[in-house]
Scaffold this motif. Structure first.
Motif, PDB file in Angstrom:
ATOM      1  N   SER A  42       1.542   4.344  17.870  1.00 18.55           N
ATOM      2  CA  SER A  42       0.834   5.095  16.829  1.00 18.55           C
ATOM      3  C   SER A  42       1.818   5.645  15.791  1.00 18.55           C
ATOM      4  O   SER A  42       1.558   5.584  14.583  1.00 18.55           O
ATOM      5  N   MET A  46       2.029   4.702  11.682  1.00 17.16           N
ATOM      6  CA  MET A  46       1.948   5.723  10.633  1.00 17.16           C
ATOM      7  C   MET A  46       3.225   5.786   9.800  1.00 17.16           C
ATOM      8  O   MET A  46       3.176   6.092   8.612  1.00 17.16           O
ATOM      9  N   PHE A  50       0.555   3.955   6.988  1.00 14.40           N
ATOM     10  CA  PHE A  50      -0.872   4.093   7.277  1.00 14.40           C
ATOM     11  C   PHE A  50      -1.197   5.543   7.639  1.00 14.40           C
ATOM     12  O   PHE A  50      -0.385   6.235   8.246  1.00 14.40           O
ATOM     13  N   GLU A  52      -3.850   8.122   9.599  1.00 11.46           N
ATOM     14  CA  GLU A  52      -4.833   8.102  10.685  1.00 11.46           C
ATOM     15  C   GLU A  52      -6.221   8.488  10.181  1.00 11.46           C
ATOM     16  O   GLU A  52      -6.384   9.444   9.423  1.00 11.46           O
ATOM     17  N   ASP A  53      -7.219   7.738  10.614  1.00 10.26           N
ATOM     18  CA  ASP A  53      -8.620   8.017  10.308  1.00 10.26           C
ATOM     19  C   ASP A  53      -9.226   8.726  11.525  1.00 10.26           C
ATOM     20  O   ASP A  53      -9.401   8.112  12.581  1.00 10.26           O
ATOM     21  N   LEU A 115      -5.660   4.064  18.006  1.00 12.83           N
ATOM     22  CA  LEU A 115      -5.473   4.593  16.650  1.00 12.83           C
ATOM     23  C   LEU A 115      -6.363   3.843  15.662  1.00 12.83           C
ATOM     24  O   LEU A 115      -6.440   2.618  15.698  1.00 12.83           O
ATOM     25  N   THR A 117      -6.967   3.693  11.382  1.00 18.54           N
ATOM     26  CA  THR A 117      -6.309   4.112  10.144  1.00 18.54           C
ATOM     27  C   THR A 117      -7.183   3.818   8.935  1.00 18.54           C
ATOM     28  O   THR A 117      -8.109   3.007   8.992  1.00 18.54           O
ATOM     29  N   TYR A 118      -6.844   4.485   7.840  1.00 19.07           N
ATOM     30  CA  TYR A 118      -7.426   4.167   6.540  1.00 19.07           C
ATOM     31  C   TYR A 118      -6.677   2.957   5.984  1.00 19.07           C
ATOM     32  O   TYR A 118      -5.569   2.626   6.458  1.00 19.07           O
ATOM     33  N   GLY A 128      -9.083  -0.424   7.022  1.00 17.65           N
ATOM     34  CA  GLY A 128      -7.965   0.106   7.781  1.00 17.65           C
ATOM     35  C   GLY A 128      -7.693  -0.731   9.011  1.00 17.65           C
ATOM     36  O   GLY A 128      -8.262  -1.818   9.193  1.00 17.65           O
TER      37      GLY A 128
END
Length: 199
Positions: A42, A46, A50, A52-53, A115, A117-118, A128
């Motif tokens: 994760s 990031m 990226f 996190e959503d 995880l 993500t957007y 994402g």
């Protein structure tokens, strides 16, 4: 006095990390190993830019809160049984329905996801990522998958994954060699986004 030595592990840039930053797992516990690898994966995603959503997590927390409120209202309703019979039946029904919805979200949406993500800022891809992983009990084979958060989107790419023995990333003392794991996960993300092909 004899000099002391500090065990170090490689990081992304080929440098060293202090012992305080080491990630250690119990090699006899698959849950401990998976937790360390999932957490590191994760962080790697990031660090690639990226974000996190957390919308799905928030939805689950919201549903959980509603379930707790229903249980509390049923418990402390100011009428005693049997006067509150119909009210209790309604609360039980709502409790069951919301719990089923919560379970369905976990089964259909989260699955093995660690995880969400957007979309990457500045990217042409409008969806994402979903990072998911598996480490079967009594197995050393860890599988990590990168897929689209919206598989039905025209910009969704085909999911990519790899499976590798966890012994490739951990020392005999259970310390994660992050530099090696970083390269493998970063390569997988690049395979999904097409960065390697572009390069």
């Amino acid at each position: 006095m004899a000099p002391t030595t500090t065990l170090t592990t490689g990081n992304k840039d080929g440098g060293v990390e202090n012992k305080k930053n080491e990630k250690k797992a119990n090699l006899l516990d698959s849950h401990s190993i998976k937790h360390v690898l999932d957490e590191s994966a994760s962080q790697i995603v990031m660090r690639k830019g990226f974000v996190e959503d957390v919308r799905l997590s928030n939805a689950r927390l919201g549903l959980g809160s509603v379930i707790i409120v229903i249980a509390l209202v049923a418990q402390f309703y100011n009428k005693k049984f049997p006067g509150n019979r119909d009210f209790l039946l309604g609360c039980i029904l709502l409790y069951v329905v919301f719990n089923i919805v919560l379970q369905l979200i976990g089964i259909t949406k989260e699955k093995n996801a660690i995880l969400f993500t957007y979309p990457l800022q500045g990217s042409l891809n409008s969806t994402g990522l979903v990072i998911s992983s598996k480490l079967p009990r009594f197995s050393d084979l860890y599988t990590i998958t990168v897929s689209s958060a919206d598989p039905s989107s025209v910009s969704a790419n085909k999911p990519v994954n790899f499976t590798k023995s966890v012994t490739k990333w951990f020392t005999k003392d259970g310390i994660l060699v992050e530099g090696l794991f970083w390269k493998d996960v970063e390569r997988l993300i690049d395979d999904y986004t097409g960065d390697r092909k572009t390069k």
